[in-house]
Design an enzyme around this catalytic site. Structure first.
Site, PDB file in Angstrom:
ATOM      1  N   HIS A 179      75.909  -4.919  66.922  1.00  0.00           N
ATOM      2  CA  HIS A 179      77.300  -5.023  66.456  1.00  0.00           C
ATOM      3  C   HIS A 179      78.226  -4.153  67.313  1.00  0.00           C
ATOM      4  CE1 HIS A 179      76.894  -7.058  62.291  1.00  0.00           C
ATOM      5  NE2 HIS A 179      75.837  -7.341  63.016  1.00  0.00           N
ATOM      6  N   ASP A 205      79.701   1.479  73.253  1.00  0.00           N
ATOM      7  CA  ASP A 205      80.258   2.826  73.383  1.00  0.00           C
ATOM      8  C   ASP A 205      80.006   3.679  72.142  1.00  0.00           C
ATOM      9  OD1 ASP A 205      81.898   1.580  71.573  1.00  0.00           O
ATOM     10  OD2 ASP A 205      83.791   2.049  72.581  1.00  0.00           O
ATOM     11  N   SER A 227      81.250   3.170  69.245  1.00  0.00           N
ATOM     12  CA  SER A 227      82.452   3.255  68.390  1.00  0.00           C
ATOM     13  C   SER A 227      82.134   2.928  66.935  1.00  0.00           C
ATOM     14  CB  SER A 227      83.559   2.332  68.910  1.00  0.00           C
ATOM     15  OG  SER A 227      83.190   0.976  68.764  1.00  0.00           O
ATOM     16  N   ASP A 233      59.949 -15.061  61.067  1.00  0.00           N
ATOM     17  CA  ASP A 233      58.693 -15.674  61.518  1.00  0.00           C
ATOM     18  C   ASP A 233      57.552 -15.012  60.764  1.00  0.00           C
ATOM     19  OD1 ASP A 233      57.911 -13.306  62.828  1.00  0.00           O
ATOM     20  OD2 ASP A 233      58.224 -14.083  64.845  1.00  0.00           O
ATOM     21  N   THR A 267      55.226 -13.073  61.779  1.00  0.00           N
ATOM     22  CA  THR A 267      54.715 -11.804  62.335  1.00  0.00           C
ATOM     23  C   THR A 267      55.854 -10.808  62.572  1.00  0.00           C
ATOM     24  OG1 THR A 267      54.901 -12.788  64.536  1.00  0.00           O
ATOM     25  CG2 THR A 267      52.719 -12.872  63.486  1.00  0.00           C
ATOM     26  N   ILE A 278      55.582  -7.703  64.952  1.00  0.00           N
ATOM     27  CA  ILE A 278      55.192  -7.890  66.356  1.00  0.00           C
ATOM     28  C   ILE A 278      56.310  -8.586  67.114  1.00  0.00           C
ATOM     29  CG2 ILE A 278      53.459  -8.889  67.907  1.00  0.00           C
ATOM     30  CD1 ILE A 278      51.502  -8.797  65.564  1.00  0.00           C
TER      31      ILE A 278
END
Ligand SMILES: *[C@@H]1O[C@H](CO)[C@@H](O)[C@H](O)[C@H]1NC(C)=O
Ligand SMILES: *[C@@H]1O[C@H](CO)[C@@H](O)[C@H](O)[C@H]1NC(C)=O
Ligand SMILES: *[C@@H]1O[C@H](CO)[C@@H](O)[C@H](O)[C@H]1NC(C)=O
Length: 348
Positions: free
Chosen positions: A66, A82, A84, A207, A209, A212
């Site tokens: 994000h 950065d 922020s 998924d 797994t 992993i």
């Protein structure tokens, strides 16, 4: 942190001489400035990422993503990677897309206070160290030297699961990430968990797994969807092949869109290719908006991830006949089917 610098000149392609340094913990790094990262590395390993590929890893990756998207090549909306989102948390966590990130910012705040890095260097270093705890991950690069963020990013810059493929690719193009890199970055969903889309099954993986860093996400999102794993459909959610597994609308569409379907299918069952493409795309994302010429390459501080030991597979009960193929020109690799009945995927 630098006790003694032993200068070992290495001739790099005959052009420049760089001096490796031995840090006070005995590790050798290419640039002495990187020694200062080892105490932070140890703190992260002891106090945040104390088991491989854990929830803090997922949350820190979420936060770093994000933060990175808060940028535009046209300028004016934020400083990119950065930090922020931490520096101006009181502003950025009021954005609807960031409200769920208050918790992880609380987790990292004491670690930031114990060290002397910009919020951006802290966050993107932590993301690289975190992903490296996941078996199967590539070893990420890390560049040191992000100045402290000067202003918050704007709201509305992070793509979400109900956005169109056109909107998602356009938003990533605006931070200099191309469609091939977008698909590679979605490998992060192989270790992700859903807390936003389906409220009935918080922590549901994408998924089978989730511990992993593998290519199962690319295989499983191509399987024909037959059910909603929670209590009916939600915004941004589409039919899933397996109970307990959430499928995001955006993953579903990117796997089937003519602009991205072949890029997606090329990663099915191809761990090495996924790793190298993810590594490159993740490196780009970690420096959006940054002047990389002024940064120091400290990639050698990032631990080397454990390899993935299980070969790629079809979940129990599925074969290539269950694949929805939107790129016939790319051959599906031979994958065997795990024995037994179709599983109910556990929450991460
Ligand atoms: C923190 O780092 C800055 C520059 O990176 C440096 O100028 C300052 O002296 C450091 N502070 C401490 C307490 O080490
Ligand atoms: C997804 O992002 C778009 C564009 O910013 C926004 O209009 C929409 O409300 C978001 N949807 C959700 C479910 O957050
Ligand atoms: C599931 O959906 C039904 C119908 O919308 C609703 O009555 C019920 O409360 C929901 N259950 C949960 C656990 O959300």
């Amino acid at each position: 942190m630098l006790m003694k610098i032993k200068t070992l000149p290495f001739l790099l392609a005959g052009f420049s001489t760089v001096f490796a340094a031995i840090c006070s913990n005995g590790k050798t790094v290419g640039n002495a400035a990187c020694c200062q990262l080892f105490p932070l590395l140890a703190d992260l390993q002891e106090n945040l990422f104390d088991s491989p590929c854990n929830e803090p890893v997922r949350e820190v990756l979420h936060l770093a993503f994000h933060d990175a998207m808060g940028f535009s090549i046209r300028g004016g909306v934020g400083g990119g990677s950065d930090g922020s989102i931490i520096t101006f948390a009181s502003i950025e966590t009021t954005f609807p897309e960031n409200t769920a990130l208050v918790g992880v910012i609380g987790w990292v705040t004491p670690l930031i206070a114990r060290h002397n890095f910009s919020d951006g260097d802290f966050l993107h270093f932590a993301a690289a160290v975190g992903i490296a705890t996941c078996p199967g991950a590539p070893r990420p690069n890390f560049l040191l030297g992000r100045p402290q963020a000067r202003a918050p990013a704007e709201s509305g810059l992070v793509p979400n699961a109900s956005d169109s493929v056109t909107a998602i690719l356009a938003r990533f193009a605006d931070v200099n990430i191309n469609p091939s890199e977008v698909v590679a970055l979605l490998a992060a969903h192989s270790v992700a968990a859903d807390y936003d889309t389906d409220p009935v099954i918080p922590g549901a993986p994408f998924d089978t797994t989730p511990g992993i860093f593998d290519t199962q996400i690319f295989t499983e999102v191509l399987l024909r969807g037959v059910l909603f794993p929670g209590n009916g459909s939600n915004v941004g959610e589409v039919l899933s092949p397996l109970r307990g597994e959430v499928r995001l609308q955006s993953d579903f569409e990117i796997a089937r869109d003519s602009r991205t379907a072949c890029l997606w299918k090329e990663l099915v069952g191809n761990q090495a290719r996924m790793q190298s493409q993810f590594k490159a795309a993740f490196s780009s994302l970690s420096v959006t908006g940054q002047n990389t010429a002024a940064m120091v390459d400290c990639s050698d501080v990032i631990p080397i991830p454990a390899p993935v030991t299980v070969p790629p597979f079809f979940p129990q009960g599925f074969t290539s006949a269950d694949i929805e193929d939107f790129c016939p020109s790319v051959q599906l690799p031979p994958l065997s089917t795990l024995p037994g009945p179709a599983p109910i995927v556990d929450s991460a």
